[in-house]
Design an enzyme around this catalytic site. Structure first.
Site, PDB file in Angstrom:
ATOM      1  N   HIS A   8      -3.002  11.917  -0.309  1.00 39.48           N
ATOM      2  CA  HIS A   8      -2.630  10.507  -0.179  1.00 39.48           C
ATOM      3  C   HIS A   8      -1.920  10.081  -1.448  1.00 39.48           C
ATOM      4  O   HIS A   8      -2.398  10.351  -2.561  1.00 39.48           O
ATOM      5  CB  HIS A   8      -3.865   9.628   0.071  1.00 39.48           C
TER       6      HIS A   8
ATOM      7  N   PRO B  20       2.580   8.952  10.206  1.00 32.21           N
ATOM      8  CA  PRO B  20       3.287   7.707  10.493  1.00 32.21           C
ATOM      9  C   PRO B  20       3.657   6.903   9.260  1.00 32.21           C
ATOM     10  O   PRO B  20       2.890   6.816   8.300  1.00 32.21           O
ATOM     11  CB  PRO B  20       2.295   6.920  11.367  1.00 32.21           C
ATOM     12  N   ASN B  21       4.846   6.330   9.343  1.00 31.41           N
ATOM     13  CA  ASN B  21       5.417   5.422   8.338  1.00 31.41           C
ATOM     14  C   ASN B  21       5.856   6.113   7.057  1.00 31.41           C
ATOM     15  O   ASN B  21       6.469   5.484   6.195  1.00 31.41           O
ATOM     16  CB  ASN B  21       4.441   4.270   8.009  1.00 31.41           C
TER      17      ASN B  21
ATOM     18  N   ARG C  77      -8.285   0.647  -2.344  1.00 31.66           N
ATOM     19  CA  ARG C  77      -7.648  -0.233  -1.367  1.00 31.66           C
ATOM     20  C   ARG C  77      -8.681  -0.725  -0.340  1.00 31.66           C
ATOM     21  O   ARG C  77      -9.873  -0.682  -0.590  1.00 31.66           O
ATOM     22  CB  ARG C  77      -6.459   0.504  -0.732  1.00 31.66           C
TER      23      ARG C  77
ATOM     24  N   TYR D 124       3.882   2.771  -2.961  1.00 27.28           N
ATOM     25  CA  TYR D 124       4.312   4.146  -2.669  1.00 27.28           C
ATOM     26  C   TYR D 124       5.501   4.627  -3.499  1.00 27.28           C
ATOM     27  O   TYR D 124       5.932   5.770  -3.339  1.00 27.28           O
ATOM     28  CB  TYR D 124       4.638   4.270  -1.169  1.00 27.28           C
TER      29      TYR D 124
ATOM     30  N   GLU E  18      -5.424  17.811   2.067  1.00 27.05           N
ATOM     31  CA  GLU E  18      -5.156  16.410   2.426  1.00 27.05           C
ATOM     32  C   GLU E  18      -4.615  15.678   1.199  1.00 27.05           C
ATOM     33  O   GLU E  18      -5.202  15.765   0.117  1.00 27.05           O
ATOM     34  CB  GLU E  18      -6.466  15.765   2.892  1.00 27.05           C
TER      35      GLU E  18
ATOM     36  N   ALA F 162      -2.017   6.612   8.272  1.00 22.50           N
ATOM     37  CA  ALA F 162      -3.119   5.833   8.850  1.00 22.50           C
ATOM     38  C   ALA F 162      -3.966   6.626   9.846  1.00 22.50           C
ATOM     39  O   ALA F 162      -5.135   6.283  10.066  1.00 22.50           O
ATOM     40  CB  ALA F 162      -2.565   4.577   9.508  1.00 22.50           C
TER      41      ALA F 162
ATOM     42  N   ASN G 118      -0.351  14.746   4.845  1.00 24.24           N
ATOM     43  CA  ASN G 118      -0.606  13.316   4.641  1.00 24.24           C
ATOM     44  C   ASN G 118      -0.488  12.686   6.019  1.00 24.24           C
ATOM     45  O   ASN G 118       0.627  12.469   6.527  1.00 24.24           O
ATOM     46  CB  ASN G 118       0.394  12.702   3.662  1.00 24.24           C
TER      47      ASN G 118
ATOM     48  N   ARG H  10       9.353   1.514   1.774  1.00 26.75           N
ATOM     49  CA  ARG H  10       8.087   0.945   2.211  1.00 26.75           C
ATOM     50  C   ARG H  10       7.203   0.556   1.020  1.00 26.75           C
ATOM     51  O   ARG H  10       6.859   1.426   0.211  1.00 26.75           O
ATOM     52  CB  ARG H  10       7.375   2.023   3.031  1.00 26.75           C
TER      53      ARG H  10
HETATM   54  C1  DQA Z   1      -1.519   6.940   2.754  1.00 27.29           C
HETATM   55  C2  DQA Z   1      -2.734   6.010   2.740  1.00 27.29           C
HETATM   56  C3  DQA Z   1      -3.050   5.519   4.131  1.00 27.29           C
HETATM   57  O1  DQA Z   1      -4.167   4.655   4.102  1.00 27.29           O
HETATM   58  C4  DQA Z   1      -1.866   4.763   4.701  1.00 27.29           C
HETATM   59  O2  DQA Z   1      -2.129   4.370   6.029  1.00 27.29           O
HETATM   60  C5  DQA Z   1      -0.593   5.538   4.619  1.00 27.29           C
HETATM   61  C6  DQA Z   1      -0.314   6.281   3.398  1.00 27.29           C
HETATM   62  C7  DQA Z   1      -1.112   7.370   1.332  1.00 27.29           C
HETATM   63  O3  DQA Z   1      -0.371   8.341   1.222  1.00 27.29           O
HETATM   64  O4  DQA Z   1      -1.500   6.733   0.345  1.00 27.29           O
HETATM   65  O5  DQA Z   1       0.250   5.479   5.508  1.00 27.29           O
HETATM   66  O6  DQA Z   1      -1.857   8.119   3.473  1.00 27.29           O
END
Ligand code: DQA
Length: 142
Positions: free
Chosen positions: A97, A9-10, A104, A22, A95, A74, A71, A17
């Site tokens: 990020h 998501p996102n 954070r 990011y 995984e 959230a 990735n 964003r």
């Molecule tokens: C994320 C870190 C997560 O905490 C966050 O919710 C994201 C992006 C990252 O790539 O840093 O959506 O996965």
């Protein structure tokens, strides 16, 4: 090597964003560069904002590709279902990020997914996907 890159998501909003966290690059732009740099890696890309769609993708490709770069956004911090899916499939999952989640908010420090992943890459920006790819390509060479 057939590698699935799976974004949650996102992450469709990358480039727009929170660029201070990011960066300014879109994922599509980054992926085009990655494909040029690693022509022998057959990179499949899927993004969804829906947990069920991510689960379906893990199920459908988790026994037929050579590795998955995930990735989960959230959902990393909330989803027992994604953790179970990773545990249940055959393909190794890395995984990723983009941000250093450990610098954070505390709720980002825990991942339900990490115990089931082959490895974790955190905090290197979009370059983390390339590092994950290199790890998966290296695993196949062994
Ligand atoms: C994320 C870190 C997560 O905490 C966050 O919710 C994201 C992006 C990252 O790539 O840093 O959506 O996965």
């Amino acid at each position: 090597m057939n590698i699935l890159i799976l974004n949650g998501p996102n992450l469709n909003l990358l480039g727009k964003r929170e660029p201070h966290i990011y960066g300014h690059q879109t994922f599509e732009g980054y992926l085009a560069e990655l494909r040029l740099k690693y022509p022998s890696a057959d990179l499949e890309y899927f993004q969804s904002n829906h947990e069920g769609a991510l689960l379906d993708k893990l199920h459908s490709r988790g026994f037929s590709c050579d590795g998955i770069i995930l990735n989960a956004g959230a959902y990393t911090h909330t989803s027992v279902a994604l953790a179970d899916a990773i545990a249940g499939i055959a393909a190794p999952v890395v995984e990723v990020h983009i941000s250093n989640v450990h610098q954070r908010e505390a709720f980002r420090h825990h991942s339900y997914l990490s115990p089931h992943c082959a490895g974790i890459i955190v905090g290197f920006g979009l370059r983390g996907y390339e590092l994950a790819l290199q790890a998966l390509l290296g695993q196949a060479e062994r």
